[in-house]
Design a protein around this motif. Structure first.
Motif, PDB file in Angstrom:
ATOM      1  N   UNK A 226       0.844  -1.194   0.000  1.00  9.03           N
ATOM      2  CA  UNK A 226       0.000   0.000   0.000  1.00  9.03           C
ATOM      3  C   UNK A 226       0.881   1.246   0.000  1.00  9.03           C
ATOM      4  N   UNK A 227       0.881   2.031  -1.079  1.00 10.72           N
ATOM      5  CA  UNK A 227       1.687   3.267  -1.082  1.00 10.72           C
ATOM      6  C   UNK A 227       1.064   4.313  -0.163  1.00 10.72           C
ATOM      7  N   UNK A 228       1.942   4.989   0.596  1.00  7.22           N
ATOM      8  CA  UNK A 228       1.514   6.063   1.478  1.00  7.22           C
ATOM      9  C   UNK A 228       2.159   7.368   1.014  1.00  7.22           C
ATOM     10  N   UNK A 229       1.762   8.464   1.640  1.00  6.88           N
ATOM     11  CA  UNK A 229       2.393   9.736   1.292  1.00  6.88           C
ATOM     12  C   UNK A 229       3.885   9.709   1.644  1.00  6.88           C
ATOM     13  N   UNK A 230       4.219   9.056   2.773  1.00  7.78           N
ATOM     14  CA  UNK A 230       5.619   8.903   3.171  1.00  7.78           C
ATOM     15  C   UNK A 230       5.848   7.448   3.544  1.00  7.78           C
ATOM     16  N   UNK A 231       6.370   6.667   2.616  1.00  6.19           N
ATOM     17  CA  UNK A 231       6.651   5.270   2.878  1.00  6.19           C
ATOM     18  C   UNK A 231       5.561   4.352   2.343  1.00  6.19           C
ATOM     19  N   UNK A 232       5.391   3.206   2.996  1.00  6.22           N
ATOM     20  CA  UNK A 232       4.439   2.215   2.517  1.00  6.22           C
ATOM     21  C   UNK A 232       4.070   1.272   3.657  1.00  6.22           C
ATOM     22  N   UNK A 250      -5.681  -7.443   7.541  1.00  3.97           N
ATOM     23  CA  UNK A 250      -4.850  -6.726   8.498  1.00  3.97           C
ATOM     24  C   UNK A 250      -3.830  -5.867   7.746  1.00  3.97           C
ATOM     25  N   UNK A 251      -3.426  -4.758   8.367  1.00  5.76           N
ATOM     26  CA  UNK A 251      -2.392  -3.883   7.821  1.00  5.76           C
ATOM     27  C   UNK A 251      -1.221  -3.844   8.795  1.00  5.76           C
ATOM     28  N   UNK A 252      -0.004  -3.869   8.277  1.00  3.78           N
ATOM     29  CA  UNK A 252       1.194  -3.830   9.111  1.00  3.78           C
ATOM     30  C   UNK A 252       2.254  -2.974   8.432  1.00  3.78           C
ATOM     31  N   UNK A 338      -5.132   4.800   6.696  1.00  4.22           N
ATOM     32  CA  UNK A 338      -5.141   3.683   5.748  1.00  4.22           C
ATOM     33  C   UNK A 338      -6.134   2.615   6.186  1.00  4.22           C
ATOM     34  N   UNK A 339      -6.161   2.298   7.471  1.00  2.00           N
ATOM     35  CA  UNK A 339      -7.092   1.279   7.964  1.00  2.00           C
ATOM     36  C   UNK A 339      -8.540   1.723   7.773  1.00  2.00           C
ATOM     37  N   UNK A 344     -13.552   0.961   4.967  1.00  2.00           N
ATOM     38  CA  UNK A 344     -14.727   1.473   4.258  1.00  2.00           C
ATOM     39  C   UNK A 344     -14.898   0.784   2.913  1.00  2.00           C
ATOM     40  N   UNK A 345     -13.795   0.620   2.189  1.00  2.00           N
ATOM     41  CA  UNK A 345     -13.898  -0.007   0.868  1.00  2.00           C
ATOM     42  C   UNK A 345     -14.237  -1.487   0.994  1.00  2.00           C
ATOM     43  N   UNK A 346     -13.658  -2.177   1.986  1.00  2.00           N
ATOM     44  CA  UNK A 346     -13.962  -3.597   2.159  1.00  2.00           C
ATOM     45  C   UNK A 346     -15.439  -3.807   2.476  1.00  2.00           C
TER      46      UNK A 346
END
Length: 384
Positions: A226-232, A250-252, A338-339, A344-346
């Motif tokens: 998942x690309x973020x504004x700063x990092x991933x 889950x997100x990590x 991000x979560x 919401x999309x899930x």
């Protein structure tokens, strides 16, 4: 000459707790605290491994080590300089990142140069201060990710040529590093496309020729970037093969097995164990923590063949849909954002988004209707 700063246990705990929160990416934490990203991964792992000790035997406190004992221990370490050769041979059995973390800035008997020599660590790498990924590299990672969804057979060379044709001055070395960082591997047939960790057992592919006719007959699991504004960040999801319903996710900020096991535990708790779980041969899914959980639940383990992305095609299509309909439309800055966005999309995907393969019905509707249509004795047989 000023005294060099040594990472105190309190500092390590602070960084590990920040990593455990999952709000910031590892690149952000490395830049904020001035430590190497690998050290953050190790401290987070150590914190998780040691947390259970707090509750053992009534929460007994760890014994306090006397300062004289510490000095005696350092003195013994200093004696190892006499056995440089033998110690060097032992050090080779450890990873470079582990050896780098063993170097103490304020050791009373050995200088940093001597410790690096004993541990066979280049002194320049010890002094290196990580800067995190640049904005340019993050933009390239975004472009790579978008293109990889369209052409998952692009390897390093093809991806480099593609970016050059788009007027980006890149070389293969940079693209190879970024694709490895993102966990992207091309799908064309070649040896060792998806490498498990050393000592991890792999399992055969069980879905070839199998007709999947009901929910919970086959589940599939995969990890994406998942690309973020700063990092991933990294996202793992478990999907029901028959209805395409996402059962858990889950997100990590670190690519380990723990968040995969958490998603697996939630899916089993909510929906009961499936007959078969299919995954690729990545180290997270071949780890003992993951395979042991599956075996204890009576779940048969299936793994894709090397280079066979079609073996897990449904969840690969999920990633494409998720990124074009959600991820690429936002520039999330924190893990909580991000979560919230993915959640919401899930919910939309499971309960309201029409699915072509399901006759225009959402996956959760088909899952419920199919499960209710099954006879009670069939449901009990499946649970058993």
């Amino acid at each position: 000459m000023s005294k060099r700063k040594q990472h105190a246990p309190e500092f390590k705990a602070k960084v590990a707790l920040e990593a455990l929160k999952g709000e910031a990416t590892v690149s952000e934490l490395a830049s904020r605290f001035g430590v190497h990203p690998t050290m953050i991964n190790q401290w987070k792992r150590a914190l998780l491994d040691g947390a259970s000790g707090v509750f053992e035997r009534g929460g007994r406190k760890a014994p306090v080590i006397d300062e004289d004992q510490v000095r005696d221990l350092h003195a013994k370490i200093g004696e190892l300089a006499v056995a440089n050769f033998f110690f060097g041979k032992k050090a080779q059995a450890l990873g470079r990142d582990v050896r780098r973390g063993m170097v103490e800035r304020d050791h009373p008997d050995l200088s940093i140069g001597q410790q690096c020599a004993l541990l066979q660590v280049p002194r320049s790498s010890f002094y290196y201060t990580p800067q995190g990924e640049t904005d340019h590299n993050l933009a390239l990672m975004r472009l790579i990710d978008v293109q990889f969804l369209d052409t998952p057979f692009f390897g390093v060379r093809q991806m480099t040529w593609h970016l050059r044709n788009e007027d980006h001055a890149v070389n293969e070395k940079r693209i190879r590093r970024l694709m490895r960082l993102m966990g992207l591997m091309p799908i064309y047939q070649k040896p060792n496309t998806s490498r498990p960790a050393k000592g991890h057992k792999t399992y055969p592919y069980l879905l070839r020729g199998l007709q999947v006719k009901r929910p919970n007959q086959v589940w599939c699991v995969d990890i994406t970037y998942l690309p973020m504004r700063r990092g991933f960040l990294y996202l793992v999801a478990i999907m029901d093969w028959h209805t395409r319903m996402v059962l858990s996710w889950r997100i990590s900020n670190t690519l380990d097995a723990d968040f995969c096991v958490e998603a697996l535990n939630e899916a089993i708790y909510r929906f009961g164990p499936p007959d078969i779980m299919n995954s690729d041969q990545g180290s997270q899914f071949t780890s003992f923590a993951c395979t042991d959980r599956l075996r204890r639940s009576g779940i048969r383990i299936s793994m894709d063949g090397k280079g066979r992305y079609l073996d897990n095609i449904f969840i690969e299509r999920l990633w494409r849909t998720l990124k074009y309909e959600c991820v690429y439309l936002h520039a999330w800055e924190t893990g909580s954002q991000a979560r919230a966005g993915v959640r919401t999309w899930m919910e939309f995907y499971n309960h309201r988004r029409p699915h072509k393969a399901l006759g225009g019905r959402p996956p959760a509707v088909v899952y419920s209707l199919t499960a209710e249509a099954m006879q009670p004795d069939q449901q009990e047989q499946i649970r058993a």
